[in-house]
Scaffold this active site. Structure first.
Site, PDB file in Angstrom:
ATOM      1  N   ASP A 437      -4.323   5.706 -24.890  1.00  0.00           N
ATOM      2  CA  ASP A 437      -3.092   6.184 -25.532  1.00  0.00           C
ATOM      3  C   ASP A 437      -2.645   7.485 -24.846  1.00  0.00           C
ATOM      4  O   ASP A 437      -3.368   8.031 -24.005  1.00  0.00           O
ATOM      5  CB  ASP A 437      -3.411   6.417 -27.022  1.00  0.00           C
ATOM      6  CG  ASP A 437      -2.174   6.713 -27.844  1.00  0.00           C
ATOM      7  OD1 ASP A 437      -1.075   6.295 -27.441  1.00  0.00           O
ATOM      8  OD2 ASP A 437      -2.317   7.365 -28.902  1.00  0.00           O
ATOM      9  N   GLU A 440       1.483   8.842 -21.061  1.00  0.00           N
ATOM     10  CA  GLU A 440       2.804   8.871 -20.368  1.00  0.00           C
ATOM     11  C   GLU A 440       2.795   9.811 -19.169  1.00  0.00           C
ATOM     12  O   GLU A 440       3.527   9.522 -18.226  1.00  0.00           O
ATOM     13  CB  GLU A 440       3.895   9.270 -21.374  1.00  0.00           C
ATOM     14  CG  GLU A 440       4.178   8.202 -22.408  1.00  0.00           C
ATOM     15  CD  GLU A 440       3.017   7.980 -23.390  1.00  0.00           C
ATOM     16  OE1 GLU A 440       2.327   8.960 -23.707  1.00  0.00           O
ATOM     17  OE2 GLU A 440       2.794   6.828 -23.790  1.00  0.00           O
ATOM     18  N   ASP A 526       4.862   4.068 -31.325  1.00  0.00           N
ATOM     19  CA  ASP A 526       4.996   4.477 -32.726  1.00  0.00           C
ATOM     20  C   ASP A 526       6.328   4.034 -33.328  1.00  0.00           C
ATOM     21  O   ASP A 526       7.248   4.822 -33.530  1.00  0.00           O
ATOM     22  CB  ASP A 526       4.829   5.993 -32.836  1.00  0.00           C
ATOM     23  CG  ASP A 526       3.425   6.422 -32.416  1.00  0.00           C
ATOM     24  OD1 ASP A 526       2.547   5.545 -32.275  1.00  0.00           O
ATOM     25  OD2 ASP A 526       3.214   7.627 -32.228  1.00  0.00           O
TER      26      ASP A 526
HETATM   27  C1  GLC Z   1      -0.269   8.100 -31.094  1.00  0.00           C
HETATM   28  C2  GLC Z   1      -0.386   6.597 -30.970  1.00  0.00           C
HETATM   29  C3  GLC Z   1      -0.832   6.008 -32.294  1.00  0.00           C
HETATM   30  C4  GLC Z   1      -2.148   6.649 -32.699  1.00  0.00           C
HETATM   31  C5  GLC Z   1      -2.017   8.162 -32.760  1.00  0.00           C
HETATM   32  C6  GLC Z   1      -3.339   8.845 -33.011  1.00  0.00           C
HETATM   33  O1  GLC Z   1       0.735   8.433 -31.981  1.00  0.00           O
HETATM   34  O2  GLC Z   1       0.793   6.015 -30.538  1.00  0.00           O
HETATM   35  O3  GLC Z   1      -0.974   4.622 -32.181  1.00  0.00           O
HETATM   36  O4  GLC Z   1      -2.549   6.170 -33.946  1.00  0.00           O
HETATM   37  O5  GLC Z   1      -1.500   8.654 -31.539  1.00  0.00           O
HETATM   38  O6  GLC Z   1      -4.260   8.552 -32.028  1.00  0.00           O
END
Ligand code: GLC
Length: 838
Positions: A437, A440, A526
């Site tokens: 995650d 980017e 998200d």
């Molecule tokens: C970001 C991700 C989400 C995750 C959060 C905490 O917002 O997109 O899916 O739950 O981080 O890790």
């Protein structure tokens, strides 16, 4: 009145001001090109250099253009403003340099035009207009125009800042699809889109760009397609007729104008465009079968006892599921590759028990490595010199979840290898897959209470002058930003392949660029628990899918907020036949397990997930077909029916493979909806067997417990009885669902569901054909696979007079009138032909 001294000095000052202003204007005008755009067109062609597999055109501006053919249907055009082509290198392509085929040049007598085509003369032709400024037209072998440079805006570059751009004439009704992940309408005509991976939590429809960017599109006009892939990793843009409907333009802030045109074969079909694009940029490998099961996530299931409770409840309530996710709170102070000692004191034990219950576990791993001298990952990274550096050459630091962090430079092969190695412990402990995650890359901007944080705040990623290794082509973040996430997913994927060569990796990534499909599944970040976002999933996921990424999904229910029982149930239905199926919810939101909404909804959600498990053999076959030839799993209707104009903007239905049409309910309170059946095929209702002619629009009943689902007439869709997880599949047998009414052929792919034995032949592809009321089966030998035990013919009005298997009358049959299904249990041993006599 005499002017007093004050007045005189006032006038003098005024005069001085005027001169000063004039001077400023003169200075500004002189200085302007240094700071503002200074676009220059290429000018006339001054020299043509022909090689066996490319043609190089020198132009008056000093820029060079190089034209070559990857195949007769795939053309490559490069423009370098400085006339010196950079070493050929691409993160998107399977091979850094695409292989080229021989070409030929014909010049017309005036010397004004050049025609370039393959040595065989088939496929694409390029017509170069040499004067007054180089223009390129691309036609098919018959001379039909495919793309054509706009003479009013010839190819250009910016002499000051290195930007490049090309503009093409646009037919009024030409539509454009693809472009990766965009929260935009199905067709992206008259849209302006930016390619710049951005962390955009709770994005609204229309916000652009989002997390992943794939600078590839498929055009459609008059039933014919072509594709363009602009392989440039700088911030780039596509203006698809927004500024001027008569043209479209694309360009980037740096690098070469380096793009490919895909003709789509002689048929000019979108499927061929995608096949050729995916040949170039790679295909997703077969995922492990368990990754196709239902996946349950939230930010965060913690502590350990809660994870165990959730898993147990699935089994106790007999709701099928395969995967449970651990979000950031499983870690010790968000340190990647660690476990919270307090909340997860015995991860091995937890993971063992999850496995015993048929669950697989996926943990999140972000790129930020906490600055902490006591923390082995940080210490090792510093020693190994793997972290990204700022312009001054110091380790780049920025804040994310753990506080101040350093970030591996995933464009450095050494850093990738280092990173991949860190998964060893988690694998040994029993973690099965990994979720990358915040890549980017996302950082938290320095707080300023006087300023709002904007979606695309520059402080939300690395400074543009940060340095990257670029796999031997060092460059700044402006150049490599868009591939950072994809290279992180690659580091993870390659690490897992090395550490566990006997297993297929599951990597999930939020950021990506063209080619990301080689390494990971992707989800759309998200999103929001709203009906609008539910509807958005269809144009988003189908476009991502035809951008070459097979394994796609959106957080079920919407990440931000708490969906109502109805919204969650409808979302689960809409998503249940999308390749990546995961419920995920933000911290602080209401419970979101399939049983969280009372008993009635528990029953409805269970049935929805059961449908997924029944259709897994079909889904798995589609993944195998994608891996072999790049076919899309999710398809917008126009993609399969490019001659049916009514499909072009249809954004509330989709196809899974060729044979299933899904028309989910997308509005609160609705219990009916209109469904359009595309022309060229007929369809049957999956539940009732009802027949619908192609080209018709029908209002369908869609009570809260029913997903409107249709099967193509002539299709043979494999399914299986409900299982609680994919580990139980080997105990069941397959069912063939045969939609009577047209002839057709089909294939079923089977293998061990994990590992790579299939690459040395340990797999089985069964071929089945339907001719009228005859079903022919060609089942290769292989005892380890689920056998075909049942055939269900859909769409009969009564039991046929006689049913035979290889000429012998069958008695083990039952007919169910409400579903128009005839169920036949196949006799033991092999059956080659089933015949119905009505
Ligand atoms: C970001 C991700 C989400 C995750 C959060 C905490 O917002 O997109 O899916 O739950 O981080 O890790």
């Amino acid at each position: 009145m005499q002017p007093n001294n004050d007045t005189r000095s006032g006038r003098d000052t005024y005069r001085k001001h005027v001169w000063l202003r004039v001077l400023i204007v003169i200075l500004l005008v002189g200085w302007m090109p240094a700071t503002f755009a200074a676009w220059q067109t290429l000018g006339a062609v001054t020299q043509v250099t022909a090689r066996a597999d490319s043609v190089e055109l020198s132009t008056r501006s000093g820029a060079h253009v190089r034209i070559s053919f990857v195949s007769q249907d795939v053309l490559r055009i490069r423009m370098n403003p400085h006339g010196v082509f950079a070493a050929d290198f691409s993160y998107a392509l399977v091979h850094a340099t695409p292989a080229l085929i021989a070409l030929k040049i014909d010049a017309d007598t005036s010397g004004e035009l050049l025609t370039i085509h393959t040595a065989g003369g088939d496929g694409l032709h390029v017509i170069v207009h040499k004067q007054p400024s180089l223009l390129i037209d691309v036609t098919d072998a018959q001379g039909n125009l495919i793309v054509s440079d706009d003479p009013a805006r010839p190819m250009a570059f910016d002499t000051q800042n290195g930007a490049v751009e090309t503009s093409k004439l646009r037919a009024a009704a030409e539509l454009y699809y693809g472009f990766g992940e965009k929260a935009l309408p199905l067709s992206r005509h008259q849209q302006y889109m930016t390619m710049w991976n951005s962390d955009t939590p709770r994005y609204a429809a229309g916000l652009d760009p989002l997390y992943q960017d794939i600078p590839f599109f498929v055009a459609l006009h008059d039933g014919k397609s072509y594709g363009v892939f602009f392989d440039n990793t700088w911030r780039s843009y596509f203006d698809m007729g927004k500024t001027d409907p008569a043209r479209y333009s694309f360009g980037a802030g740096g690098g070469e104008l380096n793009y490919y045109v895909f003709a789509g074969g002689a048929e000019r079909s979108p499927a061929n465009v995608l096949r050729d694009y995916s040949e170039l940029t790679g295909r997703g490998e077969l995922p492990p079968l368990w990754a196709l099961g239902y996946q349950q996530s939230r930010y965060s299931y913690t502590p350990q006892a809660r994870v165990e409770e959730v898993a147990r409840t699935f089994r106790a309530k007999k709701i099928p599921a395969d995967v449970i996710y651990l979000d950031i709170d499983y870690m010790q102070g968000f340190r990647v590759f660690s476990w919270s000692e307090r909340d997860f004191p015995a991860p091995e034990k937890m993971l063992r028990e999850l496995h015993e219950e048929g669950f697989h576990a996926v943990t999140i791993i972000d790129p930020g490595v906490k600055l902490d001298d006591q923390y082995p990952v940080y210490r090792s990274g510093r020693e190994q010199n793997v972290f990204t550096r700022n312009a001054a050459g110091e380790e780049l630091h920025a804040t994310v979840w753990p506080g101040q962090c350093a970030f591996p430079d995933f464009t450095d092969p050494h850093a990738r290898q280092w990173w991949g190695g860190w998964y060893a412990k988690a694998l040994q402990q029993g973690v099965d897959g990994f979720w990358n995650d915040m890549n980017e890359p996302a950082t938290f901007p320095a707080p300023d209470s006087n300023q709002p944080i904007l979606a695309h705040d520059a402080g939300k990623t690395f400074p543009l002058d940060a340095r990257h290794a670029g796999d031997g082509q060092p460059g700044d973040h402006a150049r490599y930003h868009n591939v950072y996430g994809m290279q992180m997913a690659r580091a993870t994927f390659e690490g897992l392949r090395t550490l566990q060569p006997q297993h297929r990796p599951l990597v999930l990534t939020r950021a990506g660029y063209a080619g990301v499909q080689r390494y990971a599944a992707v989800w759309t970040g998200d999103n929001v628990a709203s009906w609008e976002h539910l509807a958005l999933t269809i144009p988003m996921l189908t476009n991502l899918s035809i951008s070459g990424v097979p394994f796609v999904g959106a957080d079920v229910g919407g990440f931000v907020g708490s969906p109502s029982a109805e919204l969650y149930a409808r979302w689960l239905q809409a998503a249940v036949l999308t390749p990546f199926l995961r419920t995920h919810a933000e911290i602080g939101s209401n419970d979101r397990e399939p049983w969280s909404y009372g008993q009635d909804f528990e029953r409805i959600n269970r049935a929805t997930i059961e449908l997924r498990y029944q259709l897994l053999p079909y889904l798995y076959t589609l993944f195998a077909q994608h891996a072999a030839s790049g076919e899309a799993l999710l398809r917008p209707l126009w993609f399969a029916y490019p001659r049916d104009v009514k499909t072009y903007l249809l954004d509330d239905q989709y196809l899974l493979g060729r044979d299933l049409l899904i028309a989910p309910v997308l509005h609160a309170g609705d219990i009916k909806r209109e469904v359009y059946f595309p022309q060229g095929d007929a369809w049957r209702d999956w539940w009732s067997g009802q027949y619908y002619a192609g080209g018709s629009t029908v209002k369908i009943d869609a009570p809260i417990d029913r997903l409107p689902l249709f099967v193509r007439v002539g299709a043979i869709v494999p399914s299986q009885p409900v299982v609680q997880h994919t580990g139980e599949m080997s105990h069941t047998a397959l069912i063939l669902n045969v939609a009577l009414g047209a002839d057709g052929t089909s294939e079923i792919y089977q293998d061990a569901g994990d590992g790579y034995a299939y690459r040395s032949g340990d797999s089985r592809t069964t071929k089945i054909s339907l001719h009228g009321d005859f079903l022919r089966l060609q089942i290769p030998h292989g005892t380890d696979f689920q056998r075909i035990a049942t055939v269900e013919f859909i769409g009969l009005d009564a039991t046929p007079a006689r049913i035979t298997a290889d000429g012998k009358i069958l008695h083990e049959v039952s007919f169910d009138k409400p579903t128009r299904r005839l169920r036949i249990t196949l006799p033991a041993g092999s059956v080659d032909e089933l015949a119905l006599q009505r």
